[in-house]
Enzyme design. Structure first.
Site, PDB file in Angstrom:
ATOM      1  N   GLU A 174       0.824  -1.231   0.000  1.00 19.96           N
ATOM      2  CA  GLU A 174       0.000   0.000   0.000  1.00 19.96           C
ATOM      3  C   GLU A 174       0.848   1.267   0.000  1.00 19.96           C
ATOM      4  O   GLU A 174       0.630   2.180   0.799  1.00 19.96           O
ATOM      5  CB  GLU A 174      -0.966  -0.003   1.191  1.00 19.96           C
ATOM      6  CG  GLU A 174      -2.003  -1.091   1.085  1.00 19.96           C
ATOM      7  CD  GLU A 174      -3.151  -0.987   2.096  1.00 19.96           C
ATOM      8  OE1 GLU A 174      -3.080  -0.155   3.014  1.00 19.96           O
ATOM      9  OE2 GLU A 174      -4.121  -1.749   1.938  1.00 19.96           O
ATOM     10  N   GLU A 293      -5.503  -8.345  -0.436  1.00 19.80           N
ATOM     11  CA  GLU A 293      -6.224  -8.041   0.814  1.00 19.80           C
ATOM     12  C   GLU A 293      -7.678  -7.793   0.449  1.00 19.80           C
ATOM     13  O   GLU A 293      -7.971  -6.882  -0.326  1.00 19.80           O
ATOM     14  CB  GLU A 293      -5.663  -6.791   1.512  1.00 19.80           C
ATOM     15  CG  GLU A 293      -4.341  -7.026   2.188  1.00 19.80           C
ATOM     16  CD  GLU A 293      -3.874  -5.845   3.035  1.00 19.80           C
ATOM     17  OE1 GLU A 293      -4.732  -5.147   3.628  1.00 19.80           O
ATOM     18  OE2 GLU A 293      -2.659  -5.627   3.085  1.00 19.80           O
TER      19      GLU A 293
END
Ligand code: AHR
Length: 502
Positions: A174, A293
């Protein structure tokens, strides 16, 4: 009464092979995922390595083929060297992503050992937040090089003669998010990801690499981030990542159940962006996706704000999942299957205690949350070839999302086992949905079973005292006649209709 929904499938109209890694999961050094989750020496169920056998058994029930590690946000401050070698000499660190103390008692090699016992592969992430190219190549050398170099010999010295041979590696986590330690803009990340990718593959050419896509579809830099990152890395990476969590923040269940339609759009947009860069580069290579995710995450948000910092393994992100969450997870699994031609890896985030299908008490029980069941069913029965679902379904509108089909469904053909499995969610909260599945090209089949996950209360959940409050039964009403399957899908239900081909 709701109008009938119809799905037509044909064995020749295929989406693609389902990569077994679509049923991956994730263990981060966060909360009680590791300490008190997979690892708890002194627990009555702990084996000689300190791994909880009760948890291992539940993980094996899920048949998880690959587990991402060690983060997540954690990886952006991770010094992998802290987590290997004699435990007594390992450093305690302030863990800045989640504001805890990381003892490093459980580290990289322990996770490799645990994965083997869980019948799973490791998907390892490198730190491109505080570290970079050098640490990335060194951990690949430590992990995968046989011996005869500094880091490979260090691994041997640490008791691991054979290389770990980890095949799948994430280039950070991320990195588009301002919350990330060492957050970067797309050009900064694209550059470092490219340079890390080069040296990692020079160290071990057999590995595959995942570049960071956006943290979620709502990021302001989406999808420009994807385009810029791929512009730098396209020839050197194998997958681009996607992350997405949903929550029923406004207690608007019809909208919550429709979120997987956004997930479909997210995947389609990322595919389109990958293909744009493919065209721009005149490349023959197709970029695959790693949805590494995904889950429901919101129940624990408020509680997490109240936790004191610098604890060891505090109860962070401990969402207790209810029945409607399980339906959303079911819809998200169907979304992944609908994109099986491009999504090759996906990780339910996470596996134990932290937004997880498995919950434990320190020193106590382990049990299955509601979301355990759709994931387990898809992981066991959703292997083979995903078939194009042609669906006609009555629909509903919410303020945010319109034309939501009550039926979410897909069929998977497992040629090896001679089985077809239909997964179906009825999003209607008040009424059963009549379903007809036309499997015209399959020559004869019988019904193996119709598994149903339903509940009299959308908010019902499981606890250690009532572990089976929400659990599937095998008394679904599906019937088979010629090449047609009929079923009346209970309101707000997850269904698995298993057929044996003659
Ligand atoms: O899975 C929990 C967290 O969600 C991860 O650490 C991070 O990558 C994401 O924001």
């Amino acid at each position: 009464m709701v109008a009938k929904a119809k799905m037509t499938v044909d064995k020749h109209f295929t989406i693609g092979e389902v990569d077994k890694r679509l049923y991956g999961s994730f263990i981060e050094h966060l909360g009680r995922a590791v300490y008190g989750g997979i690892y708890e020496p002194g627990h009555p169920e702990a084996n000689e390595a300190g791994f909880r056998k009760d948890v291992l058994e539940l993980v094996k029930e899920l048949q998880v083929p690959i587990v991402r590690y060690p983060g997540g946000n954690f990886v952006s401050g991770y010094n992998w060297e802290d987590s290997v070698g004699p435990v007594a000499e390992r450093k305690r660190r302030l863990e800045l992503a989640w504001r805890t103390i990381e003892t490093n008692e459980f580290g990289f090699n322990e996770f490799v050992d645990w994965s083997k016992q869980a019948n799973s592969e490791v998907m390892m992430a490198v730190n491109l937040g505080t570290r970079g190219v050098d640490a990335a190549r060194n951990i690949v050398e430590y992990s995968n090089h046989p011996s005869g170099s500094y880091y490979s010999d260090l691994r041997v010295k640490h008791g691991y003669k054979e290389p770990h041979n980890i095949k799948t590696w994430c280039l950070g986590n991320e990195m588009d998010g301002p919350w990330q330690i060492g957050h970067k803009n797309a050009v900064e990340y694209g550059r470092v990801a490219l340079e890390a990718a080069k040296v990692m593959k020079w160290t071990d050419p057999s590995i595959e690499l995942v570049a960071c896509g956006s943290s979620n579809i709502g990021m302001p830099s989406f999808p420009e981030w994807e385009a810029t990152v791929l512009d730098h890395t396209y020839d050197h990476v194998d997958y681009l990542s996607l992350h997405q969590y949903y929550g029923n923040h406004d207690q608007d269940t019809p909208t919550f159940l429709a979120r997987s339609i956004e997930m479909d759009r997210f995947i389609d947009t990322v595919n389109a962006t990958c293909d744009y860069i493919k065209a721009k580069k005149r490349s023959k290579k197709t970029m695959f996706l790693s949805f590494d995710e995904w889950n429901v995450w919101f129940h624990s948000n408020e509680n997490d704000q109240k936790l004191d910092p610098w604890q060891i393994a505090p109860p962070q992100l401990e969402d207790v999942y209810n029945h409607e969450d399980a339906l959303v997870v079911g819809c998200m699994l169907i979304s992944l299957l609908k994109h099986a031609n491009r999504v090759k890896v996906a990780c339910l985030a996470q596996l134990v205690n932290v937004i997880a299908p498995i919950m434990t008490e320190n020193g106590g029980a382990a049990w299955r949350q509601t979301i355990f069941y759709p994931f387990m069913h898809a992981s066991i029965y959703g292997r083979g070839t995903a078939l194009v679902p042609l669906i006609q379904s009555p629909k509903y509108d919410t303020k945010e999302i319109t034309d939501v089909p009550y039926l979410e469904s897909i069929a998977v053909h497992n040629e090896e086992k001679g089985e077809v499995t239909v997964f179906a969610v009825n999003r209607h909260l008040e009424e059963a949905l009549p379903l007809e599945v036309d499997l015209r090209s399959f020559e004869g089949f019988t019904l193996l079973e119709h598994i149903v996950l339903e509940s009299d209360d959308l908010k019902a959940y499981n606890t250690s005292a009532t572990p089976n409050r929400v659990a599937p039964h095998r008394n679904g009403n599906a019937t088979v006649s010629d090449s047609i399957v009929n079923a009346n899908l209970a309101k707000a239900s997850w269904n698995v209709i298993r057929l044996k081909l003659k």
